[in-house]
Design an enzyme around this catalytic site. Structure first.
Site, PDB file in Angstrom:
ATOM      1  N   ASP A   1       6.675 -34.372 -10.342  1.00 11.50           N
ATOM      2  CA  ASP A   1       7.696 -33.857  -9.427  1.00 11.50           C
ATOM      3  C   ASP A   1       7.120 -33.517  -8.050  1.00 11.50           C
ATOM      4  O   ASP A   1       6.135 -32.782  -7.929  1.00 11.50           O
ATOM      5  CB  ASP A   1       8.419 -32.672 -10.073  1.00 11.50           C
ATOM      6  CG  ASP A   1       9.367 -33.164 -11.172  1.00 11.50           C
ATOM      7  OD1 ASP A   1      10.003 -34.221 -10.967  1.00 11.50           O
ATOM      8  OD2 ASP A   1       9.455 -32.528 -12.236  1.00 11.50           O
TER       9      ASP A   1
ATOM     10  N   HIS B   1       6.508 -38.763 -15.538  1.00 13.20           N
ATOM     11  CA  HIS B   1       7.720 -39.029 -16.314  1.00 13.20           C
ATOM     12  C   HIS B   1       8.570 -40.072 -15.599  1.00 13.20           C
ATOM     13  O   HIS B   1       8.397 -40.331 -14.404  1.00 13.20           O
ATOM     14  CB  HIS B   1       8.514 -37.743 -16.573  1.00 13.20           C
ATOM     15  CG  HIS B   1       8.946 -37.014 -15.348  1.00 13.20           C
ATOM     16  ND1 HIS B   1       8.096 -36.232 -14.591  1.00 13.20           N
ATOM     17  CD2 HIS B   1      10.157 -36.932 -14.735  1.00 13.20           C
ATOM     18  CE1 HIS B   1       8.753 -35.710 -13.586  1.00 13.20           C
ATOM     19  NE2 HIS B   1       9.998 -36.121 -13.630  1.00 13.20           N
TER      20      HIS B   1
HETATM   21  C1  SIN Z   1      13.291 -35.622 -13.328  1.00 13.69           C
HETATM   22  O1  SIN Z   1      12.774 -36.558 -12.683  1.00 13.69           O
HETATM   23  O2  SIN Z   1      12.843 -34.489 -13.268  1.00 13.69           O
HETATM   24  C2  SIN Z   1      14.484 -35.931 -14.225  1.00 13.69           C
HETATM   25  C3  SIN Z   1      14.127 -36.708 -15.414  1.00 13.69           C
HETATM   26  C4  SIN Z   1      15.338 -37.251 -16.130  1.00 13.69           C
HETATM   27  O3  SIN Z   1      16.431 -37.367 -15.550  1.00 13.69           O
HETATM   28  O4  SIN Z   1      15.189 -37.604 -17.288  1.00 13.69           O
END
Ligand code: SIN
Length: 311
Positions: free
Chosen positions: A118, A267
């Site tokens: 993030d 992620h």
């Molecule tokens: C994010 O990038 O923090 C969101 C992840 C998601 O929407 O699964």
């Protein structure tokens, strides 16, 4: 608290990444031993998951405060946070459209799938994120995670040595040409840029592990090498972080919570529900992070933007 709730269990979900934690109720303040167990599980598995935690915004923020200082929801997006909760960043197609303008979510990145930690363009990107599901699709909409400490170790020694001394620019909006957009995000990126130079290999401040610290969403280029060299090196690293053995895939249910260390895992938000008529609404908070440090002990440098501190 019942005897059952006192037995906290950590259940690994894949070989490198992700563990489910059971036997804890996130509505209540946690005993210190549970805080420690959760911290240790995150240190080892990089992301932990909880099920059936029907908490509200205030309870999510109170849970996060047991692990660090809670930041505003996002450096650019305070104006669309829920009333009275500037710490909450809502993740849904509707919320992104409101923030950035229509089409934002569908824009591809020039680096391929938008794996990220993030807000890495900040000089002190958030250390942790805690994401809670309110509404989830009947199927689809999973989030994927990848362990970038394991991905670093999976590189050959000569390549690890080569990248250990490199640094890279991370810039908000750079990889989907947001600076050319006539929507709201274009104004932000042009008038309030957010960019930093970070080490390509970061030393994790707690575990001492070396991690690959570039990501396809925000890393624009490796500095002090030619553009062509930067392209090849980044492509190699983006390929490495996406290798399936380092990843885990989390299927959301209402009340699910994922808690990850942005300094050790990337992620990937899902794109596979955008053509379906499903709602997907999640709420994220982030915890204040430190300034990254490279293998040579050098800290990151800010190009534009302020440190991201407690809300
Ligand atoms: C994010 O990038 O923090 C969101 C992840 C998601 O929407 O699964």
């Amino acid at each position: 608290m019942s005897a059952v709730l006192n037995r906290l269990e950590v259940l690994p979900q894949s070989g490198w990444t992700g563990a489910e934690i059971v036997g804890v109720d996130l509505r209540d303040p946690l005993p210190q031993e549970h805080v420690e167990t959760i911290k240790q599980a995150i240190l080892k598995w990089k992301v932990v998951y909880f099920r059936d935690q029907f908490i509200n915004h205030a309870q999510q923020i109170a849970f996060g405060r047991q692990f660090g200082q809670v930041t505003p929801g996002h450096p650019y997006e305070g104006d669309v946070a829920p009333k009275d909760y500037p710490e909450i960043h809502t993740v849904s197609p509707q919320a992104y459209e409101k923030r950035y303008g229509k089409n934002y979510i569908r824009r591809g990145s020039s680096n391929g799938p938008a794996w990220h930690a993030d807000v890495t363009p900040l000089i002190n990107p958030p250390a942790y994120s805690i994401l809670r599901a309110e509404v989830v699709p009947a199927y689809s909409g999973d989030t994927q995670f990848t362990n970038v400490a394991a991905a670093y170790q999976g590189l050959s020694e000569p390549i690890r040595k080569l990248i250990d001394g490199l640094r890279a620019e991370h810039r908000f909006g750079a990889n989907y040409n947001a600076d050319r957009s006539d929507e709201r995000i274009g104004d932000w990126v042009r008038n309030k840029p957010l960019a930093s130079i970070h080490p390509v290999v970061r030393v994790h401040p707690e575990s001492g592990e070396r991690v690959i610290y570039v990501n396809p969403s925000f890393t624009r280029q490796i500095v002090d090498v030619s553009p062509r060299e930067s392209r090849y090196l980044l492509d190699l690293l983006f390929d490495q972080i996406q290798q399936p053995e380092y990843t885990d895939r989390f299927r959301w249910r209402p009340g699910s919570v994922a808690f990850w260390d942005n300094r050790a895992v990337l992620h990937l938000a899902p794109r596979d529900f955008e053509h379906l008529q499903f709602d997907r609404v999640l709420h994220r908070i982030t915890l204040v992070g430190d300034v990254p440090v490279g293998v040579d002990g050098r800290q990151s440098e800010s190009i534009a933007g302020e440190p991201f501190l407690a809300a």
